[in-house]
Design a protein around this motif. Sequence first.
Motif, PDB file in Angstrom:
ATOM      1  N   VAL A 231       8.019  15.342   3.907  1.00  0.00           N
ATOM      2  CA  VAL A 231       8.204  15.784   5.297  1.00  0.00           C
ATOM      3  C   VAL A 231       7.699  17.210   5.462  1.00  0.00           C
ATOM      4  CG1 VAL A 231       9.906  16.319   7.074  1.00  0.00           C
ATOM      5  CG2 VAL A 231      10.121  14.217   5.746  1.00  0.00           C
ATOM      6  N   GLY A 232       8.027  18.068   4.487  1.00  0.00           N
ATOM      7  CA  GLY A 232       7.549  19.447   4.555  1.00  0.00           C
ATOM      8  C   GLY A 232       6.041  19.541   4.544  1.00  0.00           C
ATOM      9  N   ALA A 233       5.390  18.693   3.743  1.00  0.00           N
ATOM     10  CA  ALA A 233       3.926  18.697   3.692  1.00  0.00           C
ATOM     11  C   ALA A 233       3.332  18.174   4.989  1.00  0.00           C
ATOM     12  CB  ALA A 233       3.445  17.854   2.510  1.00  0.00           C
ATOM     13  N   LEU A 234       3.915  17.130   5.566  1.00  0.00           N
ATOM     14  CA  LEU A 234       3.395  16.572   6.811  1.00  0.00           C
ATOM     15  C   LEU A 234       3.478  17.582   7.952  1.00  0.00           C
ATOM     16  CD1 LEU A 234       4.865  12.940   6.686  1.00  0.00           C
ATOM     17  CD2 LEU A 234       2.449  13.576   6.524  1.00  0.00           C
ATOM     18  N   THR A 235       4.580  18.290   8.013  1.00  0.00           N
ATOM     19  CA  THR A 235       4.778  19.250   9.111  1.00  0.00           C
ATOM     20  C   THR A 235       4.314  20.649   8.736  1.00  0.00           C
ATOM     21  OG1 THR A 235       7.051  19.650   8.369  1.00  0.00           O
ATOM     22  CG2 THR A 235       6.721  17.936  10.036  1.00  0.00           C
ATOM     23  N   VAL A 240       0.887  18.356  13.005  1.00  0.00           N
ATOM     24  CA  VAL A 240       2.044  17.453  13.027  1.00  0.00           C
ATOM     25  C   VAL A 240       3.302  18.265  13.329  1.00  0.00           C
ATOM     26  CG1 VAL A 240       3.373  15.722  11.745  1.00  0.00           C
ATOM     27  CG2 VAL A 240       0.915  15.986  11.295  1.00  0.00           C
ATOM     28  N   PRO A 241       3.723  18.276  14.593  1.00  0.00           N
ATOM     29  CA  PRO A 241       4.933  19.028  14.933  1.00  0.00           C
ATOM     30  C   PRO A 241       6.204  18.410  14.362  1.00  0.00           C
ATOM     31  CG  PRO A 241       3.588  18.567  16.890  1.00  0.00           C
ATOM     32  CD  PRO A 241       3.058  17.727  15.786  1.00  0.00           C
ATOM     33  N   ARG A 242       6.201  17.086  14.195  1.00  0.00           N
ATOM     34  CA  ARG A 242       7.444  16.419  13.823  1.00  0.00           C
ATOM     35  C   ARG A 242       7.129  15.079  13.127  1.00  0.00           C
ATOM     36  NH1 ARG A 242      12.171  16.911  17.050  1.00  0.00           N
ATOM     37  NH2 ARG A 242      10.779  17.718  18.675  1.00  0.00           N
ATOM     38  N   LEU A 257       4.058   4.662  -2.248  1.00  0.00           N
ATOM     39  CA  LEU A 257       3.528   4.354  -0.921  1.00  0.00           C
ATOM     40  C   LEU A 257       4.305   5.174   0.101  1.00  0.00           C
ATOM     41  CD1 LEU A 257       2.615   0.925   0.584  1.00  0.00           C
ATOM     42  CD2 LEU A 257       4.162   2.421   1.830  1.00  0.00           C
ATOM     43  N   VAL A 258       3.585   5.832   0.996  1.00  0.00           N
ATOM     44  CA  VAL A 258       4.193   6.647   2.050  1.00  0.00           C
ATOM     45  C   VAL A 258       3.735   6.112   3.405  1.00  0.00           C
ATOM     46  CG1 VAL A 258       4.376   8.949   3.085  1.00  0.00           C
ATOM     47  CG2 VAL A 258       4.250   8.704   0.586  1.00  0.00           C
ATOM     48  N   ALA A 259       4.673   5.749   4.246  1.00  0.00           N
ATOM     49  CA  ALA A 259       4.367   5.304   5.609  1.00  0.00           C
ATOM     50  C   ALA A 259       5.207   6.131   6.572  1.00  0.00           C
ATOM     51  CB  ALA A 259       4.674   3.821   5.770  1.00  0.00           C
ATOM     52  N   ALA A 260       4.554   6.758   7.543  1.00  0.00           N
ATOM     53  CA  ALA A 260       5.290   7.638   8.455  1.00  0.00           C
ATOM     54  C   ALA A 260       4.716   7.547   9.860  1.00  0.00           C
ATOM     55  CB  ALA A 260       5.222   9.090   7.959  1.00  0.00           C
ATOM     56  N   LYS A 261       5.601   7.666  10.827  1.00  0.00           N
ATOM     57  CA  LYS A 261       5.176   7.825  12.223  1.00  0.00           C
ATOM     58  C   LYS A 261       5.306   9.311  12.537  1.00  0.00           C
ATOM     59  CE  LYS A 261       5.949   4.738  15.322  1.00  0.00           C
ATOM     60  NZ  LYS A 261       6.523   3.818  16.350  1.00  0.00           N
ATOM     61  N   ILE A 262       4.212   9.920  12.955  1.00  0.00           N
ATOM     62  CA  ILE A 262       4.191  11.369  13.160  1.00  0.00           C
ATOM     63  C   ILE A 262       3.894  11.691  14.627  1.00  0.00           C
ATOM     64  CG2 ILE A 262       3.517  11.916  10.789  1.00  0.00           C
ATOM     65  CD1 ILE A 262       0.627  12.119  11.760  1.00  0.00           C
ATOM     66  N   GLU A 263       4.449  12.794  15.069  1.00  0.00           N
ATOM     67  CA  GLU A 263       4.212  13.232  16.443  1.00  0.00           C
ATOM     68  C   GLU A 263       2.858  13.929  16.548  1.00  0.00           C
ATOM     69  OE1 GLU A 263       6.122  16.213  19.875  1.00  0.00           O
ATOM     70  OE2 GLU A 263       6.896  16.226  17.811  1.00  0.00           O
ATOM     71  N   VAL A 264       2.138  13.652  17.628  1.00  0.00           N
ATOM     72  CA  VAL A 264       0.906  14.375  17.949  1.00  0.00           C
ATOM     73  C   VAL A 264       1.009  14.852  19.397  1.00  0.00           C
ATOM     74  CG1 VAL A 264      -0.518  13.081  16.312  1.00  0.00           C
ATOM     75  CG2 VAL A 264      -0.264  12.247  18.661  1.00  0.00           C
ATOM     76  N   ALA A 265       0.200  15.840  19.716  1.00  0.00           N
ATOM     77  CA  ALA A 265       0.201  16.364  21.083  1.00  0.00           C
ATOM     78  C   ALA A 265      -0.405  15.330  22.041  1.00  0.00           C
ATOM     79  CB  ALA A 265      -0.597  17.666  21.146  1.00  0.00           C
ATOM     80  N   HIS A 266       0.156  15.242  23.243  1.00  0.00           N
ATOM     81  CA  HIS A 266      -0.276  14.191  24.171  1.00  0.00           C
ATOM     82  C   HIS A 266      -1.702  14.385  24.652  1.00  0.00           C
ATOM     83  CE1 HIS A 266      -0.052  16.642  27.855  1.00  0.00           C
ATOM     84  NE2 HIS A 266       0.946  17.268  27.245  1.00  0.00           N
ATOM     85  N   ASP A 267      -2.188  15.613  24.546  1.00  0.00           N
ATOM     86  CA  ASP A 267      -3.543  15.843  25.055  1.00  0.00           C
ATOM     87  C   ASP A 267      -4.581  15.959  23.937  1.00  0.00           C
ATOM     88  OD1 ASP A 267      -2.491  18.150  24.067  1.00  0.00           O
ATOM     89  OD2 ASP A 267      -3.160  19.450  25.713  1.00  0.00           O
ATOM     90  N   ASP A 268      -4.198  15.611  22.692  1.00  0.00           N
ATOM     91  CA  ASP A 268      -5.164  15.624  21.591  1.00  0.00           C
ATOM     92  C   ASP A 268      -6.160  14.485  21.763  1.00  0.00           C
ATOM     93  OD1 ASP A 268      -4.081  17.812  20.392  1.00  0.00           O
ATOM     94  OD2 ASP A 268      -3.120  16.728  18.733  1.00  0.00           O
ATOM     95  N   ARG A 275      -8.574  14.111  12.469  1.00  0.00           N
ATOM     96  CA  ARG A 275      -8.673  15.272  11.581  1.00  0.00           C
ATOM     97  C   ARG A 275      -7.277  15.748  11.166  1.00  0.00           C
ATOM     98  NH1 ARG A 275     -13.006  16.716  15.120  1.00  0.00           N
ATOM     99  NH2 ARG A 275     -11.578  17.987  16.381  1.00  0.00           N
ATOM    100  N   GLY A 276      -6.337  15.693  12.090  1.00  0.00           N
ATOM    101  CA  GLY A 276      -4.972  16.107  11.769  1.00  0.00           C
ATOM    102  C   GLY A 276      -4.337  15.198  10.729  1.00  0.00           C
ATOM    103  N   ILE A 277      -4.577  13.885  10.856  1.00  0.00           N
ATOM    104  CA  ILE A 277      -4.035  12.929   9.886  1.00  0.00           C
ATOM    105  C   ILE A 277      -4.645  13.172   8.502  1.00  0.00           C
ATOM    106  CG2 ILE A 277      -4.069  10.492   9.218  1.00  0.00           C
ATOM    107  CD1 ILE A 277      -3.612   9.798  12.152  1.00  0.00           C
ATOM    108  N   ASP A 278      -5.956  13.397   8.455  1.00  0.00           N
ATOM    109  CA  ASP A 278      -6.611  13.671   7.172  1.00  0.00           C
ATOM    110  C   ASP A 278      -6.026  14.922   6.517  1.00  0.00           C
ATOM    111  OD1 ASP A 278      -8.207  11.464   7.487  1.00  0.00           O
ATOM    112  OD2 ASP A 278      -9.938  12.584   8.265  1.00  0.00           O
ATOM    113  N   ALA A 279      -5.809  15.962   7.321  1.00  0.00           N
ATOM    114  CA  ALA A 279      -5.256  17.198   6.777  1.00  0.00           C
ATOM    115  C   ALA A 279      -3.829  16.983   6.276  1.00  0.00           C
ATOM    116  CB  ALA A 279      -5.284  18.297   7.847  1.00  0.00           C
ATOM    117  N   ALA A 280      -3.042  16.212   7.026  1.00  0.00           N
ATOM    118  CA  ALA A 280      -1.665  15.934   6.613  1.00  0.00           C
ATOM    119  C   ALA A 280      -1.633  15.138   5.315  1.00  0.00           C
ATOM    120  CB  ALA A 280      -0.936  15.178   7.727  1.00  0.00           C
ATOM    121  N   GLU A 281      -2.540  14.163   5.180  1.00  0.00           N
ATOM    122  CA  GLU A 281      -2.600  13.380   3.942  1.00  0.00           C
ATOM    123  C   GLU A 281      -2.931  14.268   2.754  1.00  0.00           C
ATOM    124  OE1 GLU A 281      -5.261  10.138   4.364  1.00  0.00           O
ATOM    125  OE2 GLU A 281      -3.929   8.981   5.680  1.00  0.00           O
TER     126      GLU A 281
END
Length: 316
Positions: A231-235, A240-242, A257-268, A275-281
């Motif tokens: 969680v700390g790495a994802l945020t 990834v705000p949350r 295996l890691v599966a997560a639903k992550i928050e993104v900004a509505h206007d992204d 790119r944000g998902i790649d960076a979080a991974e």
Amino acid sequence: MSAGGGTKAIVAALAANLSIAAAKFVAFVFTQSSSMLAESVHSVADSGNQALLLLGAKRAKRERTPEHPFGYGRERYFYAFVVAVVLFTIGALFSLYEGVHKYQHPEPISSPIWAFGVLIFAIIAEIFSFRTAIKESNLVRGDQSWWSFIRRSKSPELPVVLLEDLGALLGLVFALFGVSMAVVTGDGRWDAVGTLMIGVLLAAIAVVLALETKSLLIGESAGPDVERRIVGALTGGPEVPRVIHLRTLHLGPEELLVAAKIEVAHDDSAAEIARGIDAAERRVRAAVPIARVIYLEPDLYREAAPVDATPDGTPA
């Protein structure tokens, strides 16, 4: 647990058990002691168990296939479960049967010096094997208690070897007790009592191993500390705000295996989200190297609806 550490402990236990089994069978031939026979079968079962663990570790390294897209890491759990079954059916049930039989038809111990000599040799050999398992376990146990390490370890080999070696040492003590009492009192039923004690001990260890490996076979999540790091790495970046929710599953001792639903900004834009998902991974893999398979689902965070809200989220 490193595979090397587990393999070293298994090989040490296998070498000890093969030599001990041969010595015990020789002692049984000369003494006709049921405790010695039970301990002989116990050592043969342990030797077979260590061979199963080595086989499981080898088969788990096979490359993934279309039929098994997540690989074969759980084969280590399967073979550890088979070890528990073998320990119960061959070791425990045979010892219990032999103990009951010899209690009903007791026989005196002949040539007890053979039994004492072999048991002392076996205790020394098992102490060296147990010491190796303890040293290898301490490298990965951290500040956990021994019981917690056995309960929570995602690698089955070291807990299995630890419990087997502990059972072997206690079994030898029980056999020594039974033979000694039979020689001192002249009552062969004491030999049967030692055999029954060995059977109960092996059954208890087999049950513990079966319960723990069954949990791993069904599928266990990562520990709380690992999930906090994920969680700390994802945020840990602005993308990834949350983390809305997270699921983890061990595909093997060293594969998560890691599966997560992550928050993104509505206007992204879609490109920004990708790119944000790649960076979080990348951050997750750096923080938790065993996180080999990662699935991230972007979503918009919604506050939980109040208890008295209608299904569409508006106040009742």
